[in-house]
Structures are given as structure tokens and as C-alpha cells.
Write an enzyme that holds these catalytic residues in place. Structure first.
Site, PDB file in Angstrom:
ATOM      1  N   HIS A 141       0.800  -1.135   0.184  1.00 19.13           N
ATOM      2  CA  HIS A 141      -0.151   0.222   0.313  1.00 19.13           C
ATOM      3  C   HIS A 141       0.720   1.396   0.049  1.00 19.13           C
ATOM      4  CE1 HIS A 141      -3.148   2.774   0.858  1.00 19.13           C
ATOM      5  NE2 HIS A 141      -2.502   3.217   2.099  1.00 19.13           N
ATOM      6  N   GLY A 156       2.663   4.913   4.654  1.00 22.27           N
ATOM      7  CA  GLY A 156       2.003   6.126   5.788  1.00 22.27           C
ATOM      8  C   GLY A 156       0.373   5.102   6.067  1.00 22.27           C
ATOM      9  N   SER A 158      -3.888   4.994   6.086  1.00 20.44           N
ATOM     10  CA  SER A 158      -4.604   5.719   4.502  1.00 20.44           C
ATOM     11  C   SER A 158      -5.015   6.818   5.365  1.00 20.44           C
ATOM     12  CB  SER A 158      -5.795   4.636   5.362  1.00 20.44           C
ATOM     13  OG  SER A 158      -6.659   4.373   4.102  1.00 20.44           O
ATOM     14  N   GLY A 161      -2.429  11.450   3.528  1.00 21.05           N
ATOM     15  CA  GLY A 161      -2.574  12.528   2.166  1.00 21.05           C
ATOM     16  C   GLY A 161      -1.674  11.926   1.620  1.00 21.05           C
ATOM     17  N   LYS A 162      -0.729  11.358   1.309  1.00 20.03           N
ATOM     18  CA  LYS A 162      -0.384  10.508   0.723  1.00 20.03           C
ATOM     19  C   LYS A 162      -0.335  10.787  -1.180  1.00 20.03           C
ATOM     20  CE  LYS A 162      -0.564   6.236   1.334  1.00 20.03           C
ATOM     21  NZ  LYS A 162      -1.074   5.798   2.874  1.00 20.03           N
ATOM     22  N   SER A 163      -2.061  11.356  -1.325  1.00 20.53           N
ATOM     23  CA  SER A 163      -2.160  11.330  -2.583  1.00 20.53           C
ATOM     24  C   SER A 163      -2.196  12.924  -2.996  1.00 20.53           C
ATOM     25  CB  SER A 163      -3.802  10.249  -2.912  1.00 20.53           C
ATOM     26  OG  SER A 163      -3.968   8.748  -3.042  1.00 20.53           O
ATOM     27  N   ASP A 180      -2.002   3.588  -4.124  1.00 18.12           N
ATOM     28  CA  ASP A 180      -2.686   2.907  -3.369  1.00 18.12           C
ATOM     29  C   ASP A 180      -2.089   1.527  -3.779  1.00 18.12           C
ATOM     30  OD1 ASP A 180      -4.798   2.651  -1.688  1.00 18.12           O
ATOM     31  OD2 ASP A 180      -5.812   1.258  -3.215  1.00 18.12           O
ATOM     32  N   ARG A 246      17.304  15.671  13.328  1.00 19.33           N
ATOM     33  CA  ARG A 246      17.384  16.587  12.944  1.00 19.33           C
ATOM     34  C   ARG A 246      18.690  16.968  11.885  1.00 19.33           C
ATOM     35  NH1 ARG A 246      14.954  20.561  16.445  1.00 19.33           N
ATOM     36  NH2 ARG A 246      15.863  21.569  15.241  1.00 19.33           N
TER      37      ARG A 246
END
Length: 313
Positions: A141, A156, A158, A161-163, A180, A246
């Protein structure tokens, strides 16, 4: 993982081959080995270590040898070769097919195909194709993008905010490979390649809008069928209790199909421009591949600075 295969008709279509004779099981023949063979010694009668699961390829050298044999000898040669039930015999350079070869192919029900390509280049292309198609594969996924030439796999939970990040990257001129579901193949001991399942290729899902055809919305230049994976970016919600790297000195990897891929973990909060961060991550991994490490350079400068201060005391 099971054994992967590719059908003989798919190979014939991919390489625009002429089907001279199709066996009764032509449509169901499946290749499971990535190597092909040129049966030079085999034609002379040496069958030790012969691998009958490989496609057999005749070139100009093998054909010339056969022409020096009598029709009766050619009949015996092909009778012995086809008796091993090879998947098919492929003939290159558009060479003519001997009647004895065709007769024995029909007797043993072995497919004959012909290509106009030079034998060496054809074999090289065929092996590369088989290695890609028969490579071990898993489906993960995520979203796979090409950013500045680097294959970046976004992972990450579902709805994180990947799409949406992929959509912003598309507007900035980058390319989509898969949304997806990403089919990942190990094409060599150190290389992974990702592609989209045929059913959802070129589509992207945006919550609140629905399914979007990226190729039609942004043009064919915005999509790509396959890309090697150079970086994994794991997108996580910001958590004040977690400690994040960092400086970038801590190298993270994700192992997929036994291959370790560099990984960045990027925490997000409202207002962070994720697309820009992903662009920088892609450029940074390219710099590291070329031998430049900004984090290491910065650390060395700091160490030199404190060393010089200690020298003045």
C-alpha cells in the site's frame, strides 16, 4: 511466494513475433525460467545439462550448421530436440524454416516462432524482459512517484495525505507510477522496480473528489509504467513525544524482498508543504548517490569549529 510465469503468447506479442506453428497448448504455455538457450552443442547431439524449460533460440550460426546436414540428419536432430518438450523454438533474423523442423514440430506439438531481429540483441532483450516479468513480487500500500528522476515510494497510514501530496507533485511536473497499490519486483539482487496493477494504472483517488485519470487530466507525460525505487518516505503524524532526526546522519532503511532501500520518516502537521519536502528528499538521495552528504559536511564543519576554539584556549 509462488512461482511466477509469463505466457508464450505474451512474449510473441511483446516482440512482434510471427507464429509459424502454434501447438495445441500454445495459449497455455507458461515460462518460469528467465534464461534462454542457443542449442549449438545440443544440435550436435550433446544433451548433458540440457534445460528443457528454457526457450530455444536458433540464430545464423545454428542455421548454417543445419544446412550442412542432410534432410535425414536434420529430421533426427529436431526429433531428439523436440522430444524434450521444450516450450518453443524461436528463429531469429527471419531465417527460413526447414521442412524437417516443421514436420518434427508438428509431430511433437512444439510451437515455432520467428523474429526478424538479430540473434544477440533479441536474446538480450528477451532475457531482460523475462527477468522483469518473472522477478519476485509483492504488493504494498502506498504511492510511487518519479521526482527529479528518482523513484520515491510514499508509505503511511490510510488518509494521511499521500495521494494529495502526489497531486501537488503532479502539478509541479513530476510523474505518477502507482497510487494506492504498488507492485514491487526485485529485478536484481540490489534493485527494486515498482508499477501499478493493470486495473488501476494512471488513476488516483482523492477523498471528496473521487477517481481521477491522471494521464487525461495532466497529459501522458505525467505518468510512467515502471520505475526503480530509490527512496522510501514514511509519512507519519507529528508527535511531540517522538524524537526526530534533525541532522540526517542517522541512516534508515526499509527492507523489501531482501533489498534494503534508503528511508526517510517525515512527520507532518497542518501547514507543512509536503510536496516541497519530498522534492528536497529526492534531490538529497541523488546527491548521496553521487557521493555528497550535506549532513556529514555540516557535522565536519561543526567539529572543526569546536576544535579550533579548543586550540585557542
Amino acid at each position: 511466494m509462488g512461482e511466477y510465469n509469463v505466457t508464450l503468447p505474451a512474449i510473441a506479442k511483446e516482440f512482434h513475433m510471427e507464429v509459424i506453428f502454434a501447438s495445441t497448448d500454445y495459449n497455455s504455455i507458461r515460462l518460469t525460467v528467465e534464461d534462454v538457450a542457443r542449442p549449438g552443442l545440443t544440435l550436435s547431439g550433446y544433451f548433458d545439462h540440457f534445460e528443457p524449460r528454457r526457450l530455444q533460440v536458433l540464430g545464423n550460426m545454428e542455421w548454417s550448421y543445419l544446412q550442412k546436414q542432410t534432410p535425414q540428419e536434420r529430421t533426427v536432430i529436431f526429433d531428439r530436440l523436440f522430444d524434450y518438450k521444450i516450450p518453443a523454438l524461436l528463429i531469429c533474423r527471419g531465417l527460413p524454416v526447414d521442412q524437417e523442423c516443421l514436420a518434427m514440430a508438428k509431430k511433437h506439438n512444439i510451437s515455432l516462432l520467428r523474429s526478424d531481429e538479430p540473434t544477440s540483441s533479441f536474446c538480450s532483450s528477451l532475457i531482460s524482459y523475462l527477468r522483469a516479468e518473472l522477478a519476485p513480487m509483492v504488493t504494498r500500500h502506498g504511492v510511487l512517484m518519479e521526482i527529479y528522476g528518482e523513484g520515491v515510494l510514499l508509505t503511511g497510514e490510510s488518509g494521511i495525505g499521500k495521494s494529495e501530496a502526489a497531486l501537488e507533485l503532479l502539478k509541479r511536473g513530476h510523474r505518477l507510477i502507482a497510487d494506492d497499490a504498488v507492485e514491487i519486483r526485485r529485478i536484481s539482487s540490489s534493485t527494486l522496480a515498482g508499477s501499478a496493477p493493470e486495473l488501476i494504472r494512471n488513476y488516483i483517488e482523492l477523498r471528496g473528489i473521487g477517481i481521477v485519470n491522471v494521464a487525461k487530466l495532466f497529459g501522458m507525460g505525467s505518468v510512467r509504467s515502471r520505475k526503480t525505487i530509490d527512496l522510501v518516505v514514511n509519512i507519519v503524524p507529528w508527535n511531540n513525544q517522538d524524537a526526530y532526526d534533525r541532522l540526517g546522519l542517522e541512516e534508515q532503511y526499509m527492507e523489501i524482498l531482501g533489498v534494503k532501500i534508503p528511508m526517510n520518516t517525515i512527520p507532518i502537521t497542518p501547514g507543512r508543504n509536503l510536496a516541497v519536502i519530498l522534492e528536497v528528499a529526492a534531490i538529497n538521495v541523488r546527491q548521496r548517490k553521487l557521493g555528497y552528504n550535506a549532513a556529514q559536511e555540516f557535522t565536519d564543519q561543526i567539529n572543526k569549529h569546536f576544535a579550533s576554539l579548543e586550540g585557542k584556549e
